[in-house]
Design a protein around this motif. Sequence first.
Motif, short mmCIF file in Angstrom:
data_model
loop_
_atom_site.label_atom_id
_atom_site.label_comp_id
_atom_site.label_asym_id
_atom_site.label_seq_id
_atom_site.Cartn_x
_atom_site.Cartn_y
_atom_site.Cartn_z
N GLU A 57 -40.55 45.47 -25.01
CA GLU A 57 -40.01 46.66 -24.36
C GLU A 57 -41.09 47.53 -23.74
O GLU A 57 -40.92 48.06 -22.64
CB GLU A 57 -39.22 47.47 -25.41
N LYS A 61 -41.37 49.01 -19.95
CA LYS A 61 -41.45 50.46 -19.72
C LYS A 61 -42.68 50.81 -18.90
O LYS A 61 -42.62 51.62 -17.98
CB LYS A 61 -41.52 51.19 -21.05
N THR A 85 -34.53 39.83 -23.13
CA THR A 85 -34.95 40.57 -21.93
C THR A 85 -33.76 41.32 -21.34
O THR A 85 -33.85 42.51 -21.00
CB THR A 85 -35.54 39.60 -20.87
N ILE A 88 -32.84 44.36 -23.43
CA ILE A 88 -33.80 45.47 -23.26
C ILE A 88 -33.58 46.15 -21.90
O ILE A 88 -33.55 47.38 -21.79
CB ILE A 88 -35.27 44.96 -23.40
N GLU A 91 -30.62 48.33 -22.15
CA GLU A 91 -30.92 49.54 -22.94
C GLU A 91 -31.78 50.53 -22.16
O GLU A 91 -31.65 51.74 -22.33
CB GLU A 91 -31.63 49.15 -24.24
N LEU A 92 -32.65 50.01 -21.32
CA LEU A 92 -33.52 50.89 -20.55
C LEU A 92 -32.79 51.50 -19.35
O LEU A 92 -33.33 52.33 -18.63
CB LEU A 92 -34.78 50.14 -20.07
#
Length: 221
Positions: A57, A61, A85, A88, A91-92
């Motif tokens: 993650e 980011k 992947t 994530i 979620e981002l």
Amino acid sequence: MNKKEFAVIGLGRFGGSICRALSEEGMEVMAMDIDEDKVNEYSTIASHAVVGDSTDESVLKSIGIRNFDLVIVAIGDNLKASILTTIILKELGVKQIWVKAQNDYHEKILSKIGADRIVHPERDMGKRIAHNIISNNVLDYLELSDEHSIIEIVAGQKIDGKSLIELDVRANYGVTIVAMKRGRDIIVSPQATEQIYKGDILIIIGADTDISRFEKNLIEE
Ligand code: ATP
């Protein structure tokens, strides 16, 4: 409007060719792979190329993955990495996540975890080629759903000189001819009086069963 920015994660043959095609179209594309050699290969093709593990993650980011308009996950064989992947990225808060699926099971999981589009290049291309093999007249084929498609088909002797109204394909077959190609000309939404000539390419939309009836009765010699 700002230029769209794309990210491609995984630079195998599929991800690599997407990256290349986007760059050739003048798009901003960031290429990422865990393998340094792959990244070097794309360093002169993509706008940016970075070595990184997309299942980490903090890596995603640090490259500001949220700011990309669309992220393509093209990690093939490693299903775990592809799924992780995608989770994530979701979620981002990445706006659009497109993922290459390896098999039906993978596809199911990807749709459950919220991938916006799942592509299955080998399967889809296999189906298109199969249609080309079965019928010499079918030039291309695009599956819209399990039951509906768009096909490109070559008009033969049977309908040479016939107008759309004479054939009345919508009433008789339930399909719609959305466009016709004649040499370099394209006739979009042809009028009922438009005549079809042998060699014209018809672009037809409809249910698969109706398309196949149309093909059998009006195209096959
Ligand atoms: P094809 O070459 O036909 O597209 P494929 O879709 O199976 O095959 P792979 O050969 O599996 O693709 O390539 C996927 C790429 O993804 C490889 O270059 C691999 O290094 C990269 N990759 C795998 N795991 C990760 C990861 N965690 N982070 C970033 N890249 C990864």
